[in-house]
Design a protein around this motif. Structure first.
Motif, PDB file in Angstrom:
ATOM      1  N   LEU A  91       0.826  -1.199   0.000  1.00 17.44           N
ATOM      2  CA  LEU A  91       0.000   0.000   0.000  1.00 17.44           C
ATOM      3  C   LEU A  91       0.860   1.248   0.000  1.00 17.44           C
ATOM      4  O   LEU A  91       1.967   1.267   0.565  1.00 17.44           O
ATOM      5  CB  LEU A  91      -0.935   0.020   1.215  1.00 17.44           C
ATOM      6  CG  LEU A  91      -2.121  -0.941   1.118  1.00 17.44           C
ATOM      7  CD1 LEU A  91      -1.782  -2.277   1.761  1.00 17.44           C
ATOM      8  CD2 LEU A  91      -3.362  -0.358   1.752  1.00 17.44           C
ATOM      9  N   SER A  92       0.349   2.291  -0.611  1.00 15.31           N
ATOM     10  CA  SER A  92       1.053   3.570  -0.659  1.00 15.31           C
ATOM     11  C   SER A  92       1.001   4.237   0.702  1.00 15.31           C
ATOM     12  O   SER A  92       0.274   3.813   1.608  1.00 15.31           O
ATOM     13  CB  SER A  92       0.407   4.485  -1.702  1.00 15.31           C
ATOM     14  OG  SER A  92      -0.886   4.882  -1.267  1.00 15.31           O
ATOM     15  N   ASN A 111      -2.877   3.552   6.088  1.00 18.18           N
ATOM     16  CA  ASN A 111      -3.636   3.742   7.322  1.00 18.18           C
ATOM     17  C   ASN A 111      -5.137   3.638   7.100  1.00 18.18           C
ATOM     18  O   ASN A 111      -5.933   3.964   7.987  1.00 18.18           O
ATOM     19  CB  ASN A 111      -3.297   5.096   7.949  1.00 18.18           C
ATOM     20  CG  ASN A 111      -1.875   5.128   8.471  1.00 18.18           C
ATOM     21  OD1 ASN A 111      -1.407   4.169   9.068  1.00 18.18           O
ATOM     22  ND2 ASN A 111      -1.183   6.233   8.232  1.00 18.18           N
ATOM     23  N   ASP A 112      -5.525   3.185   5.921  1.00 16.35           N
ATOM     24  CA  ASP A 112      -6.925   3.078   5.549  1.00 16.35           C
ATOM     25  C   ASP A 112      -7.327   1.597   5.525  1.00 16.35           C
ATOM     26  O   ASP A 112      -6.904   0.839   4.657  1.00 16.35           O
ATOM     27  CB  ASP A 112      -7.150   3.716   4.176  1.00 16.35           C
ATOM     28  CG  ASP A 112      -8.608   3.706   3.754  1.00 16.35           C
ATOM     29  OD1 ASP A 112      -9.430   3.069   4.436  1.00 16.35           O
ATOM     30  OD2 ASP A 112      -8.917   4.341   2.724  1.00 16.35           O
ATOM     31  N   SER A 113      -8.134   1.191   6.488  1.00 16.17           N
ATOM     32  CA  SER A 113      -8.552  -0.202   6.577  1.00 16.17           C
ATOM     33  C   SER A 113      -9.306  -0.640   5.323  1.00 16.17           C
ATOM     34  O   SER A 113      -9.142  -1.779   4.859  1.00 16.17           O
ATOM     35  CB  SER A 113      -9.437  -0.414   7.807  1.00 16.17           C
ATOM     36  OG  SER A 113      -9.874  -1.748   7.905  1.00 16.17           O
ATOM     37  N   GLU A 165      -8.463  -3.863   2.902  1.00 19.91           N
ATOM     38  CA  GLU A 165      -9.476  -4.857   2.542  1.00 19.91           C
ATOM     39  C   GLU A 165      -9.630  -4.944   1.028  1.00 19.91           C
ATOM     40  O   GLU A 165      -9.790  -6.038   0.460  1.00 19.91           O
ATOM     41  CB  GLU A 165     -10.813  -4.496   3.191  1.00 19.91           C
ATOM     42  CG  GLU A 165     -10.826  -4.571   4.708  1.00 19.91           C
ATOM     43  CD  GLU A 165     -10.949  -5.987   5.226  1.00 19.91           C
ATOM     44  OE1 GLU A 165     -11.170  -6.903   4.414  1.00 19.91           O
ATOM     45  OE2 GLU A 165     -10.819  -6.175   6.451  1.00 19.91           O
ATOM     46  N   ARG A 166      -9.585  -3.809   0.358  1.00 20.30           N
ATOM     47  CA  ARG A 166      -9.737  -3.793  -1.100  1.00 20.30           C
ATOM     48  C   ARG A 166      -8.591  -4.525  -1.788  1.00 20.30           C
ATOM     49  O   ARG A 166      -8.817  -5.330  -2.705  1.00 20.30           O
ATOM     50  CB  ARG A 166      -9.797  -2.348  -1.589  1.00 20.30           C
ATOM     51  CG  ARG A 166     -10.027  -2.229  -3.104  1.00 20.30           C
ATOM     52  CD  ARG A 166     -10.173  -0.775  -3.532  1.00 20.30           C
ATOM     53  NE  ARG A 166      -8.977   0.011  -3.265  1.00 20.30           N
ATOM     54  CZ  ARG A 166      -8.901   0.956  -2.322  1.00 20.30           C
ATOM     55  NH1 ARG A 166      -9.939   1.229  -1.556  1.00 20.30           N
ATOM     56  NH2 ARG A 166      -7.776   1.628  -2.140  1.00 20.30           N
ATOM     57  N   VAL A 203      -8.240  -9.168   8.433  1.00 22.23           N
ATOM     58  CA  VAL A 203      -7.360  -8.819   7.323  1.00 22.23           C
ATOM     59  C   VAL A 203      -6.493  -7.617   7.669  1.00 22.23           C
ATOM     60  O   VAL A 203      -5.275  -7.612   7.420  1.00 22.23           O
ATOM     61  CB  VAL A 203      -8.186  -8.539   6.049  1.00 22.23           C
ATOM     62  CG1 VAL A 203      -7.312  -7.904   4.965  1.00 22.23           C
ATOM     63  CG2 VAL A 203      -8.811  -9.826   5.533  1.00 22.23           C
ATOM     64  N   THR A 204      -7.089  -6.593   8.275  1.00 21.59           N
ATOM     65  CA  THR A 204      -6.344  -5.394   8.643  1.00 21.59           C
ATOM     66  C   THR A 204      -5.347  -5.688   9.752  1.00 21.59           C
ATOM     67  O   THR A 204      -4.193  -5.229   9.724  1.00 21.59           O
ATOM     68  CB  THR A 204      -7.307  -4.286   9.093  1.00 21.59           C
ATOM     69  OG1 THR A 204      -8.218  -3.992   8.030  1.00 21.59           O
ATOM     70  CG2 THR A 204      -6.542  -3.016   9.467  1.00 21.59           C
ATOM     71  N   SER A 205      -5.776  -6.474  10.743  1.00 15.95           N
ATOM     72  CA  SER A 205      -4.895  -6.824  11.854  1.00 15.95           C
ATOM     73  C   SER A 205      -3.676  -7.595  11.375  1.00 15.95           C
ATOM     74  O   SER A 205      -2.548  -7.350  11.822  1.00 15.95           O
ATOM     75  CB  SER A 205      -5.666  -7.649  12.889  1.00 15.95           C
ATOM     76  OG  SER A 205      -4.827  -8.007  13.966  1.00 15.95           O
ATOM     77  N   ILE A 206      -3.872  -8.527  10.448  1.00 15.19           N
ATOM     78  CA  ILE A 206      -2.740  -9.288   9.903  1.00 15.19           C
ATOM     79  C   ILE A 206      -1.787  -8.354   9.169  1.00 15.19           C
ATOM     80  O   ILE A 206      -0.556  -8.488   9.275  1.00 15.19           O
ATOM     81  CB  ILE A 206      -3.245 -10.404   8.962  1.00 15.19           C
ATOM     82  CG1 ILE A 206      -3.930 -11.510   9.774  1.00 15.19           C
ATOM     83  CG2 ILE A 206      -2.090 -10.990   8.137  1.00 15.19           C
ATOM     84  CD1 ILE A 206      -4.564 -12.592   8.929  1.00 15.19           C
ATOM     85  N   TYR A 207      -2.348  -7.402   8.431  1.00 16.55           N
ATOM     86  CA  TYR A 207      -1.479  -6.469   7.697  1.00 16.55           C
ATOM     87  C   TYR A 207      -0.585  -5.698   8.661  1.00 16.55           C
ATOM     88  O   TYR A 207       0.638  -5.632   8.481  1.00 16.55           O
ATOM     89  CB  TYR A 207      -2.316  -5.496   6.870  1.00 16.55           C
ATOM     90  CG  TYR A 207      -1.460  -4.641   5.951  1.00 16.55           C
ATOM     91  CD1 TYR A 207      -1.069  -5.118   4.710  1.00 16.55           C
ATOM     92  CD2 TYR A 207      -1.003  -3.387   6.351  1.00 16.55           C
ATOM     93  CE1 TYR A 207      -0.261  -4.366   3.877  1.00 16.55           C
ATOM     94  CE2 TYR A 207      -0.192  -2.622   5.528  1.00 16.55           C
ATOM     95  CZ  TYR A 207       0.178  -3.119   4.293  1.00 16.55           C
ATOM     96  OH  TYR A 207       0.990  -2.375   3.480  1.00 16.55           O
ATOM     97  N   TYR A 208      -1.178  -5.111   9.689  1.00 18.68           N
ATOM     98  CA  TYR A 208      -0.397  -4.317  10.630  1.00 18.68           C
ATOM     99  C   TYR A 208       0.526  -5.170  11.496  1.00 18.68           C
ATOM    100  O   TYR A 208       1.462  -4.657  12.093  1.00 18.68           O
ATOM    101  CB  TYR A 208      -1.324  -3.490  11.513  1.00 18.68           C
ATOM    102  CG  TYR A 208      -2.009  -2.361  10.786  1.00 18.68           C
ATOM    103  CD1 TYR A 208      -1.363  -1.673   9.759  1.00 18.68           C
ATOM    104  CD2 TYR A 208      -3.301  -1.982  11.110  1.00 18.68           C
ATOM    105  CE1 TYR A 208      -1.980  -0.640   9.086  1.00 18.68           C
ATOM    106  CE2 TYR A 208      -3.936  -0.942  10.444  1.00 18.68           C
ATOM    107  CZ  TYR A 208      -3.264  -0.270   9.425  1.00 18.68           C
ATOM    108  OH  TYR A 208      -3.884   0.753   8.762  1.00 18.68           O
TER     109      TYR A 208
END
Length: 413
Positions: free
Chosen positions: A141-142, A147-149, A153-154, A181-186
């Motif tokens: 992600l850029s 910082n955009d959940s 997800e998209r 999904v967001t938690s795994i990313y962070y």
């Protein structure tokens, strides 16, 4: 704590796994304390470097292994040669490491451990400067999107079904008020800001990169190639066969062991058991790790003080003579001490590279252009072997060296 650390890291997790790999900060500032490191200046003799794929006997990893073809560059060869006295650009001495893809022996393998979950180990000896892994991110992600959940997800929804399964098997710190999904990313993303000149690199998650555990004396360093969209991990010191391959999650490498362990427990949910944290329990050398790191911080503080003093004196004096500045002499002495301590501790990555940059800068202020060029060459070599020939700072080093050599010739040095 900075925003990246606070918002992206788990607090008080009930887990002993060291695979809670969250965003790794790599700010390229003058001797700023950053994760990832390098040992002694690498052997510059010509050698073959091979890039590995992951191998594992663990059935649970079968799907990951089956889809590596789509997420990573598997193998390549690299040749590097030492710089000569006329300074042949270091990046010209190393092939583009992703241009040649051919079968080679594997360098690393993912194995299950009794206390740290899945971990990555060297399947044979790896030389410092080797490209160990080149992997296309699962998600990237850029700076504006990270910082955009909804953006996370998209991007996840655009993955193939197989890649989504791989992603959902990565470590999840189970961050509150976040989707899985967001938690795994962070919990797994790497900060890429320092790999762009504008400092807006964003972040990325790699299927294999997320398996690297933490060490306060890491032997692996991340670089990112935006042109090829590759997460590239380089060995920053020699890695024996069977040794775990680790990166550094924490930014402040000057902290004492107790401080580092407290942060790692709070944000990642594990107690680090690396040699620097074990200290006296490891051996006599590592018993002095905290002492060395305190001395590093003292040297770092003195360099900061010299920078402030030098800058102020230059403003106050109409025609300052930099060769007379006491700040230059003191700064160079502190930097030489810092360099020695970093090498002794085995911290040879970005922090050491930044130290060489500062040594060159202060030598240039002394108007000792030959010495400034020599320090800049060391910075270039360290950058080449830790960040790769594609890195913008490796390329900038070559330009600066040419300028310093020209100025040395013009002044008869």
């Amino acid at each position: 704590m900075k925003k990246e650390q606070r918002s992206k890291k788990p607090r008080g997790l009930i887990t002993t796994s060291a695979t809670a790999n969250n965003r790794r900060d790599q700010k390229e500032q003058d001797i700023i304390v950053t994760p990832q490191t390098n040992h002694d200046l690498v052997d510059l003799q010509k050698e073959n470097h091979s890039l590995s794929i992951i191998a594992s006997n663990d059935p649970s990893m079968a799907q990951l292994l089956a889809t590596l073809e789509s997420t990573s560059i598997s193998k390549c060869n690299i040749n590097s040669t030492s710089m000569n006295s006329n300074h042949k650009p270091a990046q010209d001495q190393v092939m583009d490491q992703t241009d040649s893809i051919s079968p080679q022996d594997d360098l690393i393998e993912i194995l299950s451990t009794p206390d740290r979950g899945l971990a990555v180990f060297a399947s044979r000896k790896i030389k410092a400067g080797n490209l160990v892994l080149a992997e296309r991110p699962l998600l990237r992600l850029s700076k504006e999107e990270e910082n955009d959940s909804d953006a996370i997800e998209r991007e996840f929804s655009r993955l193939s079904h197989a890649d989504q399964k791989i992603y959902l098997k990565l470590f999840d710190a189970q961050k509150s008020r976040m989707t899985r999904v967001t938690s795994i990313y962070y919990s797994n993303c790497y900060n890429l800001d320092s790999f762009r000149p504008d400092g807006k690199g964003g972040s990325a998650v790699g299927a294999i990169a997320s398996r690297f555990n933490h060490s306060c004396v890491p032997n692996l360093q991340l670089s990112f190639n935006f042109d090829k969209n590759l997460m590239m991990f380089y060995a920053i010191r020699d890695i024996p066969r069977g040794k775990e391959v680790c990166t550094n999650y924490e930014k402040n490498v000057f902290d004492a062991a107790v401080t580092r362990q407290r942060k790692l427990q709070m944000y990642y949910g594990f107690m680090c058991q690396c040699e620097a944290c074990l200290g006296p329990a490891k051996n006599e050398f590592w018993a002095k790790s905290d002492q060395r790191r305190r001395a590093m911080f003292e040297a770092f503080k003195r360099i900061q003080e010299c920078e402030k003093g030098y800058t102020a004196s230059a403003v106050e004096t109409e025609d300052p003579d930099p060769t007379q500045s006491v700040y230059i002499v003191e700064a160079l002495a502190a930097l030489v001490k810092l360099e020695s301590l970093l090498v002794k501790e085995g911290l040879n990555g970005v922090v050491l590279t930044n130290t060489y940059r500062s040594l060159s800068k202060w030598s240039e202020r002394l108007q000792d252009y030959p010495q400034a060029a020599r320090w800049k060459e060391k910075e270039e070599i360290n950058s080449l072997h830790g960040l790769g020939p594609h890195a913008f700072r490796t390329i900038e080093c070559d330009k600066k060296i040419k300028e310093l050599v020209r100025r040395a010739d013009e002044t008869g040095q």
